[in-house]
Design an enzyme around this catalytic site. Sequence first.
Site, short mmCIF file in Angstrom:
data_model
loop_
_atom_site.label_atom_id
_atom_site.label_comp_id
_atom_site.label_asym_id
_atom_site.label_seq_id
_atom_site.Cartn_x
_atom_site.Cartn_y
_atom_site.Cartn_z
N HIS A 58 -25.44 0.56 10.17
CA HIS A 58 -26.71 1.25 10.37
C HIS A 58 -27.55 0.46 11.37
CE1 HIS A 58 -26.78 3.66 6.33
NE2 HIS A 58 -25.62 3.73 6.94
N GLU A 60 -30.75 -0.57 11.46
CA GLU A 60 -31.55 -1.69 10.98
C GLU A 60 -30.70 -2.82 10.41
OE1 GLU A 60 -31.27 1.44 9.86
OE2 GLU A 60 -32.46 1.70 8.03
N CYS A 88 -32.32 3.53 4.15
CA CYS A 88 -31.58 3.89 2.94
C CYS A 88 -31.64 2.73 1.94
CB CYS A 88 -30.12 4.21 3.29
SG CYS A 88 -29.18 2.75 3.83
N CYS A 91 -30.08 -0.61 3.39
CA CYS A 91 -30.90 -1.30 4.39
C CYS A 91 -32.20 -1.82 3.79
CB CYS A 91 -31.16 -0.38 5.57
SG CYS A 91 -29.63 0.01 6.48
#
Length: 154
Positions: A58, A60, A88, A91
């Site tokens: 992802h 981040e 999410c 993260c």
Amino acid sequence: MRLALEEARLAAQAGEVPIGAVVVHQPRDRATGKPTAEAQVIARGHNQCEALKDASAHAEFSAMREAEQALDNWRLSDCTIYVTLEPCVMCAGLMQRSRVSRCVYGAADPKGGALGSLFAIHQDQRLNHRFQVTPGVLEEECQALLRRFFQTRR
């Protein structure tokens, strides 16, 4: 957030879900809380789950790992994460574990957001670290980018 949007566009060009992130480091004096140096972008990232065949790739998450290397420290306590979509659980959990100071996000994620939409990891009193969250920054631009991407996929 504009830099995070640039990263999101790179993701879209690569056929990835267009989410981008940037980590800004601003050292602060521990006693006073006042900045001791200018804020500086130390990491950038965008979604690469498809390219890397990695569910953890992802935006981040990748940016935070790069920031840890830039600082040679897993603690990101003087850092703000800018991301185009509400993080999410994975993260947000990494943000909590890394002790970030703040997360700024663009669009809310009612189906998977962990910083206010479904969960509020950033303010969970059961955890040892809490951090600030600023939602809705350039929200319409972030939403439009995601909307365009998914319209072309249908």
